[in-house]
Design an enzyme around this catalytic site. Structure first.
Site, PDB file in Angstrom:
ATOM      1  N   GLU A  50       0.863  -1.187   0.000  1.00 62.31           N
ATOM      2  CA  GLU A  50       0.000   0.000   0.000  1.00 62.31           C
ATOM      3  C   GLU A  50       0.893   1.228   0.000  1.00 62.31           C
ATOM      4  O   GLU A  50       1.951   1.238   0.643  1.00 62.31           O
ATOM      5  CB  GLU A  50      -0.901   0.015   1.235  1.00 62.31           C
ATOM      6  N   CYS A 249      -6.690   1.162   2.924  1.00 58.09           N
ATOM      7  CA  CYS A 249      -7.647   2.281   2.960  1.00 58.09           C
ATOM      8  C   CYS A 249      -7.507   3.180   1.739  1.00 58.09           C
ATOM      9  O   CYS A 249      -8.441   3.906   1.386  1.00 58.09           O
ATOM     10  CB  CYS A 249      -7.438   3.097   4.222  1.00 58.09           C
ATOM     11  N   ASN A 380     -11.978  -3.198   0.617  1.00 56.41           N
ATOM     12  CA  ASN A 380     -10.818  -3.448   1.468  1.00 56.41           C
ATOM     13  C   ASN A 380     -11.258  -3.984   2.817  1.00 56.41           C
ATOM     14  O   ASN A 380     -11.178  -5.175   3.087  1.00 56.41           O
ATOM     15  CB  ASN A 380     -10.013  -2.148   1.633  1.00 56.41           C
ATOM     16  N   GLU A 381     -11.758  -3.099   3.623  1.00 57.04           N
ATOM     17  CA  GLU A 381     -11.983  -3.421   5.036  1.00 57.04           C
ATOM     18  C   GLU A 381     -13.379  -2.961   5.412  1.00 57.04           C
ATOM     19  O   GLU A 381     -13.587  -2.404   6.479  1.00 57.04           O
ATOM     20  CB  GLU A 381     -10.922  -2.621   5.791  1.00 57.04           C
TER      21      GLU A 381
HETATM   22  O1  AHR Z   1      -2.086  -1.217   6.837  1.00 53.09           O
HETATM   23  C1  AHR Z   1      -2.571   0.028   7.196  1.00 53.09           C
HETATM   24  C2  AHR Z   1      -4.091   0.117   7.127  1.00 53.09           C
HETATM   25  O2  AHR Z   1      -4.639  -0.729   8.071  1.00 53.09           O
HETATM   26  C3  AHR Z   1      -4.699  -0.356   5.834  1.00 53.09           C
HETATM   27  O3  AHR Z   1      -4.743   0.650   4.904  1.00 53.09           O
HETATM   28  C4  AHR Z   1      -6.084  -0.727   6.246  1.00 53.09           C
HETATM   29  O4  AHR Z   1      -6.634  -1.708   5.430  1.00 53.09           O
HETATM   30  C5  AHR Z   1      -5.936  -1.118   7.683  1.00 53.09           C
HETATM   31  O5  AHR Z   1      -6.842  -0.443   8.479  1.00 53.09           O
END
Ligand code: AHR
Length: 666
Positions: A50, A249, A380-381
């Site tokens: 990322e 994110c 993603n999350e």
């Molecule tokens: O790894 C850092 C962040 O942690 C990532 O962007 C997210 O997916 C998680 O909350």
């Protein structure tokens, strides 16, 4: 001091003897070497990239000029005019200003330099917390210039150190009234971790500049617009089974408008509109207002990197939900089509024929052969019903048109609790293929959760442990360190991933990369500055597991027939590497005492020797550093195998990988 009563002395002695006996007790393990419980997926251990902590711009992406196209929201950010007034002007010799005639979002601005006399006005780019240059190394400079009336005779481009000393120089002759591209080679005369790029002018009048770029010639595979070789090498050494990208994110954006849009990251580099990086001011304790995504490292480059690494590409796409930790903005369900189409088009970009519209874009970028993408991540999350509704729409469209693609879904940001439970329940009903789980937690949590997957439903979705890292202080604390305790706890936990390889098919540490000065989130797997990089103890744990992943899961148990999941601080897992004709055992000792072990291999005849990789430190707080990058790193040795048995004493706080060949005829 009064002598202790006799009875107390006796009990103390007994306690001492018992403790000693317990720590000296041999742990006997049996490996069912002849029976494969499950296949270890080639994707078992991978990496998650990322653009956080300057991982892309200022990191892996080897561009050295910050704000090369003057497109940051403050278009002169990163550029200095020496001897200038507080307003940025140097009235004595010249002025640089920004003109914004462009309507193309990738190319709105350029820089106009007005020279007031011939006294050598210059502009300086500060790079990403400086520029790391190496003595005798060659750097590729390119820029666009328009020199109406050609009153500027020369552009003098130089590396300078903090005191202005020149560390290599080259000259360009701007011989065109209109925009023209110029390039030259700069050779550094000294090594300097914090050089800057000075652009000085000889002549008078006005000159326009844009797209000022500088790359080392020695990038990964020598590519122009390439990646930093030392960093890619560290990734390649992990032999990752997959590359998850681009986030995190960053995929979601704080708002939908600021989400990651892959289509804007492919095609000619200068046509890719940049975007502010969502990590720029996410944490007030680590602001980085100069953090942007140039997308020079875009989706094509990610696919190419995955290919170089021999890793399966796993792109993650936004699913019509902005980050729920920020705005949580939603795309109405009946307006989701363009987002779904992005996913379908991405499959075409990666795998389509060269006569398909997106396959042609890939081919035009220099890769006519398909990338052979097999996985795609949707969201993603994300969490809650809003995610499930949107995921269902993506799932239907992708599986109808591309049944060959495996879809990865998410279970939210936490490894337990309402969001997690609800996510799993719903995704199970939808027959999700692989569910991504994230856990940032204490070392203690990792040690005690090595059994996490033992009871998972074998008929349900598979697991992707997509983001995890032990936190020495607490999640997102700037004081987190990549301590040995964290790495050791992760190793203990990873034996649990491996023992459950029939359920866990992918895993990756997070985040991957962090710039020494440009970071926002810690801990991270690899730390770098502009000249150096090192792997943390966590990195070596990942490497030991990944490069010894094997092909088949084997049973390994104690005399009582139990898996070793923390008894006396010990953990174990075992695999067979069929093509290498070898058996591998991973052992972790999280206790503070040495542990004698005896490992017997059943139903396979072993070679006479085993290779032992040992990762160890006596100090749980120890870390690797730029000064001592390999303070904690694996050491290799050999040990005898007698009667299919290995006897070994594990040092306190250690991770061991034993690898032994199988005798012919097995
Ligand atoms: O790894 C850092 C962040 O942690 C990532 O962007 C997210 O997916 C998680 O909350």
């Amino acid at each position: 001091m009064k002598p202790l009563p006799e009875k107390v002395c006796f009990y103390l002695l007994l306690l001492l003897m018992l403790t000693h006996a317990a720590s000296g007790q041999v742990t006997r393990l049996e490996v069912e070497a002849g029976h494969s419980i499950a296949r270890i997926q080639p994707t078992m251990y991978g990496i998650f990239f990322e653009d956080i902590n300057f991982a892309a711009d200022g990191g892996l992406y080897a561009e050295m000029v910050k704000n090369r196209g003057f497109e940051f929201y403050d278009p002169m950010m990163g550029w200095k005019q020496p001897n200038s007034s507080p307003y940025g002007f140097n009235k004595e010799s010249g002025i640089a200003g920004i003109l914004s005639p462009g309507t193309d979002p990738a190319n709105r601005n350029f820089c106009r330099v007005t020279l007031l006399n011939d006294s050598g006005y210059s502009l300086i780019n500060e790079g990403f917390r400086g520029m790391g240059i190496k003595k005798n190394a060659r750097y590729r400079l390119s820029l666009l210039a328009a020199n109406p009336n050609q009153t500027v005779h020369k552009i003098r481009v130089a590396f300078i150190d903090q005191d202005g000393k020149v560390l290599g120089e080259t000259l360009l002759t701007p011989d065109n009234d209109g925009w023209k591209s110029y390039s030259a080679t700069l050779i550094a005369t000294e090594t300097c971790p914090k050089a800057r790029l000075r652009i000085a002018f000889v002549g008078n009048g006005k000159i326009d500049l844009d797209n000022i770029s500088l790359f080392p010639e020695d990038t990964w595979k020598g590519r122009e617009n390439g990646l930093r070789k030392d960093l890619v090498q560290l990734l390649a050494d992990l032999q990752p089974g997959f590359l998850r990208f681009p986030g995190g994110c960053i995929v979601e954006g704080r708002t939908l408008a600021k989400r990651y849009q892959w289509k804007k990251t492919v095609g000619p580099v200068w046509d890719r509109p940049l975007l502010i990086n969502r990590w720029n001011t996410e944490f007030s304790h680590r602001p980085a207002p100069d953090y942007f995504q140039s997308f020079g490292l875009g989706f094509f480059e990610y696919f190419q990197l995955a290919e170089d690494l021999g890793a399966e590409p796993l792109p993650i796409l936004g699913c019509g939900m902005a980050c729920q930790f920020n705005t949580g903005e939603l795309v109405p369900l009946d307006e989701l089509d363009p987002y779904v189409q992005d996913a379908l088009d991405l499959i075409e970009f990666a795998n389509g024929t060269t006569d398909s519209p997106w396959g042609k874009v890939r081919a035009d970028m220099g890769h006519p052969a398909p990338f052979g993408m097999k996985f795609i991540g949707v969201g993603n999350e994300q969490w809650g019903p809003e995610y499930m509704e949107r995921f269902a729409i993506f799932q239907k469209a992708i599986s109808e048109q591309h049944p060959e693609i495996t879809i990865v879904s998410g279970s939210g940001p936490f490894p337990e609790g309402d969001f997690f439970e609800y996510g799993w329940e719903e995704l199970k009903k939808m027959h999700a293929a692989i569910i991504d789980e994230h856990y940032y937690n204490s070392p203690e949590w990792f040690r005690t959760h090595a059994t996490r997957y033992d009871e998972y439903d074998r008929q349900g979705p598979k697991v992707f442990a997509g983001e995890y890292a032990a936190q020495s202080v607490r999640t997102t604390s700037p004081d987190n360190k990549n301590t040995w305790e964290c790495a050791l706890a992760e190793a203990a936990f990873m034996t649990g991933l491996e023992r459950n390889a029939d359920v866990v098919v992918m895993s990756s540490y997070a985040p991957l990369l962090a710039h020494e000065e440009g970071w926002q989130w810690t801990p991270d797997l690899i730390w770098f500055n502009n000249l150096q990089a090192y792997g943390t103890p966590d990195y070596y744990v990942q490497k030991m597991f990944s490069t010894n992943r094997g092909t088949d899961l084997l049973g390994i148990h104690t005399q009582n027939g139990e898996a070793l999941t923390g008894q006396n601080g010990l953990y174990a897992s075992s695999v067979k590497d069929a093509p290498a004709h070898a058996v591998i055992v991973k052992l972790v000792n999280t206790s503070d005492s040495a542990k004698p072990l005896e490992v017997t291999f059943k139903n396979q005849k072993l070679a006479k020797k085993a290779r032992v990789l040992t990762l160890h430190s006596d100090h749980l707080n120890e870390v690797n550093t730029f000064e001592q990058p390999q303070q904690i790193s694996p050491e290799e040795s050999e040990i005898a195998v007698e009667n299919n048995r290995i006897r070994i004493e594990m040092p306190p706080y250690s991770v061991l990988v034993l690898k032994t060949g199988l005798q012919e005829g097995n």
